[in-house]
Every structure is written in structure tokens, then in C-alpha cells.
Design an enzyme around this catalytic site. Structure first.
Site, short mmCIF file in Angstrom:
data_model
loop_
_atom_site.label_atom_id
_atom_site.label_comp_id
_atom_site.label_asym_id
_atom_site.label_seq_id
_atom_site.Cartn_x
_atom_site.Cartn_y
_atom_site.Cartn_z
N LYS A 254 -4.07 -3.87 8.75
CA LYS A 254 -3.35 -3.27 7.62
C LYS A 254 -4.27 -3.19 6.40
O LYS A 254 -4.85 -4.19 5.97
CB LYS A 254 -2.11 -4.11 7.29
CG LYS A 254 -1.36 -3.69 6.01
CD LYS A 254 -0.07 -4.49 5.80
CE LYS A 254 0.58 -4.18 4.45
NZ LYS A 254 1.84 -4.94 4.23
N ASP A 259 0.01 -3.24 -3.01
CA ASP A 259 1.40 -3.02 -2.60
C ASP A 259 2.35 -3.34 -3.76
O ASP A 259 2.67 -4.51 -4.01
CB ASP A 259 1.72 -3.91 -1.39
CG ASP A 259 3.14 -3.70 -0.87
OD1 ASP A 259 3.80 -2.73 -1.32
OD2 ASP A 259 3.58 -4.50 -0.02
N LYS A 266 8.58 -4.22 -6.23
CA LYS A 266 8.59 -5.68 -6.17
C LYS A 266 8.81 -6.26 -7.57
O LYS A 266 8.48 -5.62 -8.57
CB LYS A 266 7.23 -6.19 -5.68
CG LYS A 266 6.95 -5.95 -4.22
CD LYS A 266 5.59 -6.51 -3.83
CE LYS A 266 5.28 -6.27 -2.37
NZ LYS A 266 6.18 -6.97 -1.44
N ASP A 277 -3.32 -7.23 0.17
CA ASP A 277 -2.54 -6.61 1.24
C ASP A 277 -3.40 -5.77 2.19
O ASP A 277 -2.88 -5.12 3.09
CB ASP A 277 -1.40 -5.79 0.62
CG ASP A 277 -0.14 -5.78 1.48
OD1 ASP A 277 -0.03 -6.65 2.37
OD2 ASP A 277 0.72 -4.91 1.25
N ASP A 336 9.15 -0.76 0.54
CA ASP A 336 8.28 -1.95 0.52
C ASP A 336 7.93 -2.42 1.94
O ASP A 336 7.05 -3.25 2.12
CB ASP A 336 8.96 -3.07 -0.28
CG ASP A 336 7.99 -4.15 -0.71
OD1 ASP A 336 6.77 -3.95 -0.57
OD2 ASP A 336 8.47 -5.20 -1.18
N GLU A 338 6.13 -1.07 4.07
CA GLU A 338 5.18 0.03 4.26
C GLU A 338 4.11 -0.29 5.30
O GLU A 338 3.58 0.61 5.94
CB GLU A 338 4.51 0.37 2.92
CG GLU A 338 3.28 -0.50 2.52
CD GLU A 338 3.61 -1.97 2.29
OE1 GLU A 338 4.80 -2.29 2.08
OE2 GLU A 338 2.68 -2.80 2.32
N ARG A 340 4.21 -1.69 8.26
CA ARG A 340 4.55 -1.28 9.64
C ARG A 340 4.45 0.23 9.80
O ARG A 340 4.14 0.72 10.88
CB ARG A 340 5.95 -1.82 9.98
CG ARG A 340 7.04 -1.31 9.08
CD ARG A 340 8.30 -2.17 9.14
NE ARG A 340 8.19 -3.37 8.30
CZ ARG A 340 9.15 -4.28 8.21
NH1 ARG A 340 10.28 -4.16 8.88
NH2 ARG A 340 8.97 -5.34 7.44
N1 BES Z 1 2.80 -6.98 1.80
C1 BES Z 1 4.15 -7.38 1.93
C2 BES Z 1 4.28 -8.73 2.60
C3 BES Z 1 4.33 -9.91 1.71
C4 BES Z 1 5.43 -10.16 0.91
C5 BES Z 1 3.31 -10.83 1.68
C6 BES Z 1 5.48 -11.27 0.11
C7 BES Z 1 3.34 -11.95 0.89
C8 BES Z 1 4.43 -12.17 0.10
C9 BES Z 1 4.92 -6.36 2.74
O1 BES Z 1 4.50 -5.05 2.62
C10 BES Z 1 6.33 -6.41 2.27
O2 BES Z 1 6.56 -6.05 1.16
N2 BES Z 1 7.24 -6.85 3.12
C11 BES Z 1 8.60 -6.95 2.76
C12 BES Z 1 9.43 -6.37 3.86
C13 BES Z 1 10.88 -6.20 3.54
C14 BES Z 1 11.06 -5.11 2.51
C15 BES Z 1 11.64 -5.87 4.79
C16 BES Z 1 8.93 -8.43 2.55
O3 BES Z 1 8.48 -9.26 3.34
O4 BES Z 1 9.60 -8.75 1.58
ZN ZN Z 2 2.56 -4.77 2.09
MN MN Z 3 5.44 -4.10 0.99
#
Ligand code: BES
Ligand code: ZN
Ligand code: MN
Length: 484
Positions: A254, A259, A266, A277, A336, A338, A340
Site C-alpha cells: 500500500k 491519508d 479523519k 500510510d 477512508d 481507501e 483496500r
Molecule cells: N490508513 C488507515 C489505517 C489506520 C487507521 C492506521 C488508524 C493507523 C491508525 C486506513 O486507510 C483507514 O483509514 N482505515 C479505516 C477503515 C474504516 C474506515 C473501515 C480505519 O481503520 O479506521
Molecule cells: Zn489508509
Molecule cells: Mn484511510
């Protein structure tokens, strides 16, 4: 920092610090110490107990050429493994560097001279030498530097392997540490091309137009909110001799250079960390740097979808439906989620390039941090046998990895009313539904997904490593390819 195998005898070693490892609860002097042992008293008086990462220093030790004799704690002898040695040399390097030591020589007892131990010793030192202070302007910041790290005992091949792996890991950490105003998808692609040219790898970067022609709607949907154009980095390694099988490993990382969450934005608190990220992508690029030098017997192709996830006026909206390269349609319920979306297009493309086995690495979910904390990488698979191979490699490399469940029931949560599937599965089991989303696209191809959201970044410095990116995953990828 120069890394070498020290040929001199213990008493003849010319270094600012000559290090021997002492263990907890060992009677008398540590067995590694010099004859006529000047460290004996330190050890016997209880001043040095051998606890992990403990350090005692003797100046001008009698009978030795070295300026200092350093006793370094190895912890419990029966628990001492390559991972413990990696941390120990890291802790040593950082502690001695702070004291102005410029050359370190580590004496390894017979028991710790196998290739895995020697490589780990070298890795620990090189990994610990990173300070992440590029943007500090203090002219004195580089005054204290270790110029030479030597190991007494072990093979040159092991020293070289450790150096190659750790330098690759630092390359990867450095990419991940760059702030997002510097490290754009375009710069990441440039760095990948430079690295490939330097190490004799083939590198191709697909631009936005090419991705449009191919139909990578899932990836492009994420990219469209940013003024920074996306890039799909593809690097190929081919072994010199004809491989024994048709197996072809695909490593997909990735590469979200920042992000924000997009329109599903966020919270402000902690958002600055989201420059990490692209850590999965960085790990994959670093792995290729090492693979080019260590030359495993299997073809390896790395793919890094690089995008920035921003809430611009052209950004995708919740409810948008995109068509992925595979042909499947996705209802984007949360912008968010994104990672996947970009991964599935890259994975489908990897399949088209002939990859028979796929590993992806991604800072994918906050949920994996809740589940496994900052200790274990979360691993998901559609193929147990492949994962067992991978876990053996991760164990050997000291990169803790924990298998997560993938029961069919979790998949139900991705059913969409308006498209083939939607991109989130709700609050519970968040890292598992994310994995299922990806699995739906790779179908039967043996695949492992690594969620490194909790392990790709150190929130606080360790005695053996600076705060910031860790480069996790890289060493395991390389060993997996080497052991094929
Ligand atoms: N890059 C983030 C993952 C992440 C979130 C890493 C918090 C460290 C701390 C990813 O793109 C993301 O935002 N994932 C979301 C998914 C949700 C919207 C289903 C998450 O984990 O909150
Ligand atoms: Zn992300
Ligand atoms: Mn995200």
C-alpha cells in the site's frame, strides 16, 4: 558506517569499544571475556547483572589494545536468540554513540556465530544508527557518529547479508519517514526508479492515463481527490538461472503517501502520522533492493499503488460506485477505507503479470492496532500452506506475525445492495472484513495479506531504534523468496 568482520585476536582488537556479552545469573565472569579477565570484578560485585540491554564500561582494560571493554547484557542465556542479539547490538550502538564512541567491535562466543546470529548483530547496529533528523538544522547533530562496527567471529557472507538487509530496511524507513509534502506518489516512483537503476532491476511506472486505459477504477477513484497524480510502480526481479518451477512471487505494498480519509475525513488528532500510510509500499521497495543483491531463486515482482487520499473538489463521495480492474463494482461507503481499493487493482494487475503467489502489506486498519497492539503483524490468508511458509520466514527474521481468522461469516458484512460489494464491513472485526474485501478479488491465487498498521511505526523511541518507521515486513519478504 563501515561494517566488517574483524580478523584480529581479542586482545589485539583496535577499537574504541570492545564488547562482550554477559548473561543474567551466570556464575562468575562471562565465559566470553578475555583471559585474566578485567571485567570479572564488575560482574561479581553485582554492578553488572547481565539484564537485557544493560551496559557496563571499563576504561583502559589491562592486557587489551581496545580503549574500552564493554559488558553488554544479553538477558537470560536460554532465551537469547537472533532477535535478542539484534536488539542488543542496536542498544549498544545508540548508547555508545551518545558517549562519542567511534568504533565498536563485538566479540561473539562460539555459540552465537551462526549466520543468523551474525547477520542479526550487524542488522541491529545498522538499524539503530538511523536518527530521522534530516530536517533538523543543528550543525552539531552529526558530531557523534560510529564510523566502524566490527564482529569477531562468523562468516563474511552472514555479515554481508545482514548489511544488505538492514541497509534496505533503512532505505524503506527513510521513504516512510519523509513528510507527505515531500513524499508524493511521483517522488515515490522516482525513488523506486533510482533504486532499480542502481541495483539492476527493471522498473516501470504506470501513470494515470495508462491506468485509465486499463480500467483501474478503484485505484483512480481514491486518487481523484488529490492534485497529486497517482502512480503504479512495478519492479521486476528475475533470477539468473532458470527457476525449477513456474512460481512467481508478487509483493504488493500500500502506497498512500498521505491519508486524510478523503471526504470521510479523519479527526485532526494524530492525523500527522498518516504519512506512514505508504509503509507497506516502502517495505516492498526495500525488499526488492535486498533481493537484487541476495539473488533468490524465484522471480519476484513488486507492485506499489501510490496515491494521496485527499478531500478535494473532485474527490470521490460516499455512495460512489467504482469499477475495478477485475470488473467487479464497489460501492464506496467510506472514502477512508481507501487502502483496500488501491490494493485490489494492483493485485489484479499482479495476477495479469503472471504472479502465482501474492503477498500484500498495508497499514490497512485501526482495528488491527486494537486487536494486536504494536507487537504483532496481523496475517490473513486463503492458503494455509503458503502462510505456514511465510510464518517460518517471519519467525527466523524476528518479525512477529500472528494469524487472524478468515471465517466465511465475516464476508457477509461486505454485501452491497447497489454494487457487487461495498468497501467497509462495519465496526466489528474491521481488520478481518478488510482482508475479506481483498480476498474477494484475489480469489484462488495463494495469497497472504499483512496488516502492518500497528507495527510499521514506533510511537516512542526504543533503546535500539529511533521513533518513526520500522520497515517491518521487509526481512520476511526477502527470506520467503530466498527459501523458495
Ligand atoms: N490508513 C488507515 C489505517 C489506520 C487507521 C492506521 C488508524 C493507523 C491508525 C486506513 O486507510 C483507514 O483509514 N482505515 C479505516 C477503515 C474504516 C474506515 C473501515 C480505519 O481503520 O479506521
Ligand atoms: Zn489508509
Ligand atoms: Mn484511510
Amino acid at each position: 558506517m563501515e561494517i566488517k568482520l574483524e580478523p584480529a585476536k581479542f586482545s589485539e582488537v583496535d577499537a574504541d569499544a570492545l564488547v562482550v556479552i554477559g548473561f543474567e545469573g551466570v556464575e562468575g565472569a562471562p565465559p566470553e571475556a578475555a583471559p585474566g579477565d578485567p571485567a570479572k570484578e564488575l560482574y561479581q560485585s553485582g554492578e553488572f547483572s547481565g539484564k537485557a540491554l544493560e551496559i557496563s564500561i571499563l576504561h583502559r582494560p589491562a592486557g587489551l589494545k581496545a580503549k574500552r571493554l564493554v559488558l553488554a547484557g544479553g538477558g537470560k542465556r536460554e532465551k537469547f536468540d537472533a532477535a535478542a542479539l539484534r536488539k542488543l547490538t542496536g542498544g549498544l550502538l545508540r548508547a555508545l554513540k551518545a558517549k562519542g564512541v567511534r568504533s565498536i567491535a563485538l566479540a561473539l562466543d562460539e555459540a552465537w556465530r551462526s549466520d543468523d546470529f551474525v547477520a542479526a548483530a550487524v542488522e541491529g547496529a545498522i538499524l539503530a544508527d538511523v536518527e530521522n533528523d534530516r530536517y533538523k538544522t543543528d550543525p552539531k547533530k552529526n558530531e557523534k557518529a560510529v564510523e566502524r562496527f566490527a564482529v569477531l567471529g562468523g562468516s563474511q557472507a552472514a555479515v554481508d547479508r545482514g548489511r544488505i538487509l538492514a541497509e534496505a530496511q533503512n532505505f524503506s524507513r527513510d521513504l516512510a519517514n519523509e513528510p507527505a509534502n515531500v513524499m508524493t506518489p511521483t517522488l515515490l516512483a522516482e525513488r523506486a526508479q533510482q533504486m532499480s537503476a542502481e541495483f539492476g532491476l527493471e522498473c516501470e511506472v504506470l501513470d494515470q492515463d495508462r491506468m485509465r486505459q486499463l480500467g483501474m477504477g478503484a485505484l483512480l477513484g481514491v486518487a481523484q481527490g488529490s492534485a497529486e497524480p497517482p502512480a503504479l510502480i512495478v519492479i521486476r526481479y528475475k533470477p539468473a538461472s532458470v527457476p525449477a518451477s513456474l512460481d512467481h512471487l508478487g509483493l504488493v505494498g500500500k502506497g498512500v503517501t498521505f491519508d486524510t480519509g478523503g471526504i470521510s475525513i479523519k479527526p485532526a488528532e494524530g492525523m500527522e502520522k498518516m504519512r506512514y500510510d505508504m509503509s507497506g509500499g516502502a517495505a516492498v521497495l526495500g525488499a526488492m533492493r535486498a533481493i537484487a543483491q541476495l539473488k533468490p531463486p524465484i522471480p519476484v515482482t513488486a507492485l506499489v499503488p501510490a496515491v494521496e487520499n485527499m478531500p478535494g473538489s473532485k474527490a470521490q463521495r460516499p455512495g460512489d460506485i467504482v469499477k475495478s480492474l477485475s470488473g467487479k463494482t464497489v460501492e464506496v461507503l467510506n472514502t477512508d477505507a481507501e487502502g483496500r481499493l488501491i490494493l485490489v487493482d494492483a493485485l489484479t494487475y499482479a495476477q495479469r503479470l503472471g504472479c502465482t503467489h501474492l503477498v500484500d502489506a498495508a497499514t490497512l486498519t485501526g482495528a488491527i492496532v486494537v486487536a494486536l497492539g504494536n507487537v504483532n503483524v496481523g496475517a490473513f490468508t486463503n492458503n494455509e500452506e503458503f502462510l505456514q511458509k511465510f510464518l517460518a520466514a517471519s519467525k527466523a527474521e524476528g518479525e512477529k506475525t500472528w494469524q487472524m481468522p478468515m471465517d466465511e461469516e465475516y464476508k457477509e458484512l461486505l454485501k452491497s445492495t447497489f454494487a457487487d460489494l461495498h468497501n467497509i464491513g462495519g465496526r466489528s472485526g474491521g481488520s478481518i472484513t478488510a482482508a475479506w474485501f481483498i480476498r474477494d478479488f484475489v480469489a484462488e491465487t495463494p495469497w497472504i495479506h499483512l496488516d502492518i498498521a500497528g507495527t510499521a511505526w514506533l510511537d516512542d523511541a526504543k533503546p535500539y531504534m529511533a521513533k518513526g518507521p520500522t520497515g517491518v515486513g521487509l526481512r520476511t519478504f526477502v527470506r520467503l523468496a530466498e527459501n523458495w
